[in-house]
Scaffold this active site. Structure first.
Site, PDB file in Angstrom:
ATOM      1  N   LEU A  22      56.632  46.222  33.211  1.00  0.00           N
ATOM      2  CA  LEU A  22      56.076  47.574  32.655  1.00  0.00           C
ATOM      3  C   LEU A  22      55.394  48.423  33.736  1.00  0.00           C
ATOM      4  O   LEU A  22      55.791  49.958  33.715  1.00  0.00           O
ATOM      5  CB  LEU A  22      55.113  47.361  31.687  1.00  0.00           C
ATOM      6  CG  LEU A  22      54.681  48.679  30.713  1.00  0.00           C
ATOM      7  CD1 LEU A  22      55.910  49.030  30.055  1.00  0.00           C
ATOM      8  CD2 LEU A  22      53.714  48.174  29.858  1.00  0.00           C
ATOM      9  N   GLY A  72      62.837  37.942  34.513  1.00  0.00           N
ATOM     10  CA  GLY A  72      61.278  37.456  35.026  1.00  0.00           C
ATOM     11  C   GLY A  72      61.096  36.393  33.974  1.00  0.00           C
ATOM     12  O   GLY A  72      59.966  35.855  33.379  1.00  0.00           O
ATOM     13  N   LYS A  73      62.063  35.606  33.764  1.00  0.00           N
ATOM     14  CA  LYS A  73      61.980  34.510  32.700  1.00  0.00           C
ATOM     15  C   LYS A  73      61.109  33.280  33.403  1.00  0.00           C
ATOM     16  O   LYS A  73      60.268  32.502  32.526  1.00  0.00           O
ATOM     17  CB  LYS A  73      63.272  33.734  32.301  1.00  0.00           C
ATOM     18  CG  LYS A  73      64.289  34.617  31.651  1.00  0.00           C
ATOM     19  CD  LYS A  73      65.721  34.146  31.365  1.00  0.00           C
ATOM     20  CE  LYS A  73      66.461  34.096  32.471  1.00  0.00           C
ATOM     21  NZ  LYS A  73      66.911  35.351  33.172  1.00  0.00           N
ATOM     22  N   ASP A  89      67.683  38.096  35.463  1.00  0.00           N
ATOM     23  CA  ASP A  89      66.463  38.633  36.386  1.00  0.00           C
ATOM     24  C   ASP A  89      65.421  39.388  35.695  1.00  0.00           C
ATOM     25  O   ASP A  89      64.804  40.417  36.130  1.00  0.00           O
ATOM     26  CB  ASP A  89      67.057  39.683  37.489  1.00  0.00           C
ATOM     27  CG  ASP A  89      68.335  38.996  38.046  1.00  0.00           C
ATOM     28  OD1 ASP A  89      67.966  37.799  38.598  1.00  0.00           O
ATOM     29  OD2 ASP A  89      69.452  39.527  38.449  1.00  0.00           O
ATOM     30  N   GLN A 124      70.336  32.944  33.619  1.00  0.00           N
ATOM     31  CA  GLN A 124      70.913  34.101  33.518  1.00  0.00           C
ATOM     32  C   GLN A 124      70.693  34.757  32.078  1.00  0.00           C
ATOM     33  O   GLN A 124      69.306  34.780  31.905  1.00  0.00           O
ATOM     34  CB  GLN A 124      72.520  33.887  33.704  1.00  0.00           C
ATOM     35  CG  GLN A 124      73.022  33.489  34.712  1.00  0.00           C
ATOM     36  CD  GLN A 124      72.848  31.920  35.059  1.00  0.00           C
ATOM     37  OE1 GLN A 124      73.118  31.143  34.247  1.00  0.00           O
ATOM     38  NE2 GLN A 124      72.235  31.676  36.283  1.00  0.00           N
ATOM     39  N   ARG A 143      71.354  40.523  46.965  1.00  0.00           N
ATOM     40  CA  ARG A 143      72.072  41.761  46.663  1.00  0.00           C
ATOM     41  C   ARG A 143      71.252  42.792  46.016  1.00  0.00           C
ATOM     42  O   ARG A 143      70.450  42.313  45.140  1.00  0.00           O
ATOM     43  CB  ARG A 143      73.234  41.473  45.649  1.00  0.00           C
ATOM     44  CG  ARG A 143      74.354  40.833  46.468  1.00  0.00           C
ATOM     45  CD  ARG A 143      75.559  40.552  45.586  1.00  0.00           C
ATOM     46  NE  ARG A 143      75.324  39.106  44.411  1.00  0.00           N
ATOM     47  CZ  ARG A 143      76.059  38.963  43.642  1.00  0.00           C
ATOM     48  NH1 ARG A 143      77.285  39.841  43.308  1.00  0.00           N
ATOM     49  NH2 ARG A 143      75.503  38.290  42.630  1.00  0.00           N
ATOM     50  N   ALA A 197      71.142  30.946  39.625  1.00  0.00           N
ATOM     51  CA  ALA A 197      69.974  31.525  39.029  1.00  0.00           C
ATOM     52  C   ALA A 197      68.755  31.630  40.260  1.00  0.00           C
ATOM     53  O   ALA A 197      68.986  30.893  41.134  1.00  0.00           O
ATOM     54  CB  ALA A 197      69.294  30.665  37.834  1.00  0.00           C
ATOM     55  N   GLY A 198      67.822  32.179  39.918  1.00  0.00           N
ATOM     56  CA  GLY A 198      66.648  32.387  40.906  1.00  0.00           C
ATOM     57  C   GLY A 198      65.583  32.801  40.111  1.00  0.00           C
ATOM     58  O   GLY A 198      65.409  33.921  39.601  1.00  0.00           O
ATOM     59  N   HIS A 199      64.417  31.945  40.077  1.00  0.00           N
ATOM     60  CA  HIS A 199      63.034  32.204  39.436  1.00  0.00           C
ATOM     61  C   HIS A 199      62.202  32.354  40.531  1.00  0.00           C
ATOM     62  O   HIS A 199      62.094  31.745  41.291  1.00  0.00           O
ATOM     63  CB  HIS A 199      62.739  31.109  38.734  1.00  0.00           C
ATOM     64  CG  HIS A 199      63.743  30.801  37.500  1.00  0.00           C
ATOM     65  ND1 HIS A 199      64.076  31.327  36.431  1.00  0.00           N
ATOM     66  CD2 HIS A 199      64.848  29.988  37.476  1.00  0.00           C
ATOM     67  CE1 HIS A 199      64.541  30.961  35.666  1.00  0.00           C
ATOM     68  NE2 HIS A 199      65.473  29.908  36.227  1.00  0.00           N
ATOM     69  N   THR A 251      78.880  34.941  33.423  1.00  0.00           N
ATOM     70  CA  THR A 251      78.702  33.690  34.015  1.00  0.00           C
ATOM     71  C   THR A 251      79.680  32.707  33.408  1.00  0.00           C
ATOM     72  O   THR A 251      80.073  33.128  32.432  1.00  0.00           O
ATOM     73  CB  THR A 251      77.366  33.283  34.269  1.00  0.00           C
ATOM     74  OG1 THR A 251      77.187  32.188  35.158  1.00  0.00           O
ATOM     75  CG2 THR A 251      76.800  32.847  32.890  1.00  0.00           C
ATOM     76  N   ARG A 276      87.895  18.074  32.448  1.00  0.00           N
ATOM     77  CA  ARG A 276      87.706  16.441  32.708  1.00  0.00           C
ATOM     78  C   ARG A 276      87.935  16.059  33.968  1.00  0.00           C
ATOM     79  O   ARG A 276      88.253  14.777  33.883  1.00  0.00           O
ATOM     80  CB  ARG A 276      88.147  15.821  31.379  1.00  0.00           C
ATOM     81  CG  ARG A 276      87.614  16.109  29.927  1.00  0.00           C
ATOM     82  CD  ARG A 276      88.495  16.184  28.910  1.00  0.00           C
ATOM     83  NE  ARG A 276      89.456  17.192  29.001  1.00  0.00           N
ATOM     84  CZ  ARG A 276      90.523  17.223  28.203  1.00  0.00           C
ATOM     85  NH1 ARG A 276      90.634  16.621  27.197  1.00  0.00           N
ATOM     86  NH2 ARG A 276      91.461  18.107  28.382  1.00  0.00           N
TER      87      ARG A 276
HETATM   88  P1  IMP Z   1      78.400  33.207  38.682  1.00  0.00           P
HETATM   89  O1  IMP Z   1      77.172  32.690  37.700  1.00  0.00           O
HETATM   90  O2  IMP Z   1      77.829  32.932  40.097  1.00  0.00           O
HETATM   91  O3  IMP Z   1      79.673  32.785  38.482  1.00  0.00           O
HETATM   92  O4  IMP Z   1      78.512  34.705  38.748  1.00  0.00           O
HETATM   93  C1  IMP Z   1      78.913  35.429  37.477  1.00  0.00           C
HETATM   94  C2  IMP Z   1      78.297  36.723  37.114  1.00  0.00           C
HETATM   95  O5  IMP Z   1      76.663  36.630  36.731  1.00  0.00           O
HETATM   96  C3  IMP Z   1      77.874  37.801  38.404  1.00  0.00           C
HETATM   97  O6  IMP Z   1      77.814  39.160  38.154  1.00  0.00           O
HETATM   98  C4  IMP Z   1      76.563  37.415  38.733  1.00  0.00           C
HETATM   99  O7  IMP Z   1      75.852  38.609  39.453  1.00  0.00           O
HETATM  100  C5  IMP Z   1      75.729  37.254  37.441  1.00  0.00           C
HETATM  101  N1  IMP Z   1      74.847  36.261  37.700  1.00  0.00           N
HETATM  102  C6  IMP Z   1      74.812  34.981  37.983  1.00  0.00           C
HETATM  103  N2  IMP Z   1      73.669  34.311  37.790  1.00  0.00           N
HETATM  104  C7  IMP Z   1      72.699  35.503  37.779  1.00  0.00           C
HETATM  105  C8  IMP Z   1      71.299  35.470  37.638  1.00  0.00           C
HETATM  106  O8  IMP Z   1      70.500  34.464  37.786  1.00  0.00           O
HETATM  107  N3  IMP Z   1      70.937  36.838  37.419  1.00  0.00           N
HETATM  108  C9  IMP Z   1      71.464  37.742  37.611  1.00  0.00           C
HETATM  109  N4  IMP Z   1      72.869  37.869  37.516  1.00  0.00           N
HETATM  110  C10 IMP Z   1      73.455  36.625  37.572  1.00  0.00           C
END
Ligand code: IMP
Length: 452
Positions: free
Chosen positions: A357, A15-16, A13, A249, A328, A39-41, A264, A142
């Site tokens: 910043l 800000g990529k 997170d 991530q 969250r 992920a979420g951008h 992850t 596999r």
């Molecule tokens: P998973 O990737 O859903 O298996 O989650 C594993 C861990 O990585 C957890 O702590 C998630 O909150 C964290 N996580 C997964 N993707 C992101 C992301 O894009 N940003 C921040 N934390 C992430």
């Protein structure tokens, strides 16, 4: 410089998406190489907000190829939802290419993710429950279903059948265990979303026929986008055109080098761009790391500089620190330079971008962690590889003067308050990498390019 990798330098997170969107201006191809819709951008353009989970941030540049690489795990229903959403807003997705070798997140992966987390209880990782871990596990076993399988119903059915059986078994066992535990605790039987997978009535989400039919139709819709994406990257690189490899991530969530097991299930570090896109190490010319001006983490796991006080609360509020994917609340803390220096070396970064910043304006003092102290009192200058040491390490800080001015309108280095410049300089000198860019607000043009 044709091969440029962008990675997160902290816990995600950072800000990529925004930086990828900016650097994409000088690229021809933008490739995502790992992760999935965990992920979420968020990109803000002309006041309009775009949120992506799977589609690479480069999609807003209609003239660039936008690639989902083989290293990504892809939930086809989520991807199609994003494609439809973009089309509705008039964005052309004709340039989207999907690797035929990428693995699919199937409905049973999502159920298993939730069931696994529920079983872990207090020890849970805090995953996004999007099926990421179970999907990568199937890939390694596999037993995975790949994008190319969507194009052949017979193969698809055979593969789903083989993969489904052990999942039904596992979900049944997990559910029986859960019910037993609840009974022992005298709790009312309360169902979670993975529970329907067992019991007297077969769960429609786990029906072979329905799943196959649905995925055949996904295949029809995705077919125009499916391609040999490694070759697409080679062709661009071999003719000197720039390819941007977009990580999801971040370094400290890396399966091998992060804070395992609170990580992850993929490798978000720069080295993984080669595997996840299908290029060689010498195709990479430049690595950019993206870090927030402070630190955040979502989910469980060690976070030495975490602030569980009013200052942390202010960071949440000022930085709108709520997850793009799960909503969250993110844990917040001061910038951790021990961790950042580790990320710089691990990824062999050439440049850093420091985002958000502006969130720090208004704090009288800024703190940055420059070393840790172990519980036995030893000084730790490097990021500890031992889990228990990291869990109990306390950070030691350097204090730097804060700044009050709002900096959202700054566009030149000279516009920034001296304290903000000094803060950036301190970080850069400590980790030994130039900071080329600082983010001063959410909009695309709210950046300051630095000369250093
Ligand atoms: P998973 O990737 O859903 O298996 O989650 C594993 C861990 O990585 C957890 O702590 C998630 O909150 C964290 N996580 C997964 N993707 C992101 C992301 O894009 N940003 C921040 N934390 C992430």
């Amino acid at each position: 410089m044709p091969g440029v990798v962008i990675v997160g330098a902290q816990w995600g997170d950072e800000g990529k998406g925004k930086i990828t969107d900016l650097l994409a201006e000088r690229a021809e191809v933008v490739v995502r190489f790992q992760g999935g819709n965990n992920a979420g951008h968020t990109i803000v353009r002309d006041g309009k907000e775009f949120k992506f989970h799977l589609i690479p941030s480069g999609i807003l540049h209609s003239e660039k190829a936008c690639v989902i690489g083989n290293g990504v795990v892809l939930d086809p229903s989520v991807l199609l939802g994003e494609i439809d959403g973009l089309k509705r807003r008039g964005i052309d997705v004709g340039n989207l290419r999907i690797s035929a070798n990428a693995h699919l997140i199937m409905p049973y992966h999502v159920l298993l993710d939730t069931a696994g987390e529920t079983k872990l209880g207090k020890l849970s990782i805090g995953t996004t429950r999007r099926g990421i871990g179970p999907c990568y596990a199937d890939k390694a076993l596999r037993l995975g279903i790949r994008v190319q399988d969507l194009l052949d119903e017979k193969i698809l059915r055979t593969k789903i059948r083989a993969a489904l059986e052990p999942k039904q078994q596992a979900l049944r066992e997990l559910s029986v265990q859960r019910r037993k535990l609840r009974k022992e605790a005298g709790e009312e039987a309360e169902k979670d979303s993975s529970e329907g997978a067992v019991g007297a009535v077969p769960d429609p989400r786990l029906d072979l026929h329905t799943m196959t039919e649905e995925h055949v139709s996904f295949g029809h819709r995705l077919e125009p986008h499916i391609a040999d994406t490694a070759k697409l990257c080679w062709d661009a690189l071999d003719s000197g055109r720039t390819v941007l490899f977009e990580g999801a991530q971040a370094t400290l969530l890396d399966l091998d080098h992060g804070t395992y097991p609170f990580v992850t299930s993929s490798n978000p570090i720069a080295g993984a761009a080669c595997v996840g896109a299908g290029v060689g190490p010498t195709d990479i010319d430049e690595v950019w790391g993206i870090a927030k001006a402070y630190a955040t983490r979502v989910g469980a796991g060690p976070f030495p500089t975490e602030l569980e006080d009013e200052v942390g609360e202010q960071m949440v509020e000022r930085g709108h620190e709520f997850g793009t994917t799960t909503g969250r609340r993110r844990r917040c803390g001061w910038m951790d330079l021990v961790a950042l220096r580790y990320a710089v070396r691990l990824n062999r970064m050439d440049s850093l971008a420091i985002t958000k910043l502006d969130v720090l304006s208004g704090f009288a003092q800024l703190r940055v962690a420059v070393r840790y102290r172990s519980k036995e009192g030893a000084v730790l200058d490097s990021f500890p590889y031992h889990q228990s040491i990291l869990h109990s390490a306390t950070p030691e800080y350097e204090e730097l003067p804060g700044f009050d001015a709002e900096i959202g309108e700054c566009r030149e280095e000279a516009d920034l308050p001296q304290a903000a410049r000094d803060y950036l300089r301190f970080i850069s000198e400590f980790v030994g990498v130039p900071i080329r860019l600082a983010g001063v607000g959410p909009d695309r043009d709210q950046v300051v390019w630095l000369d250093s």
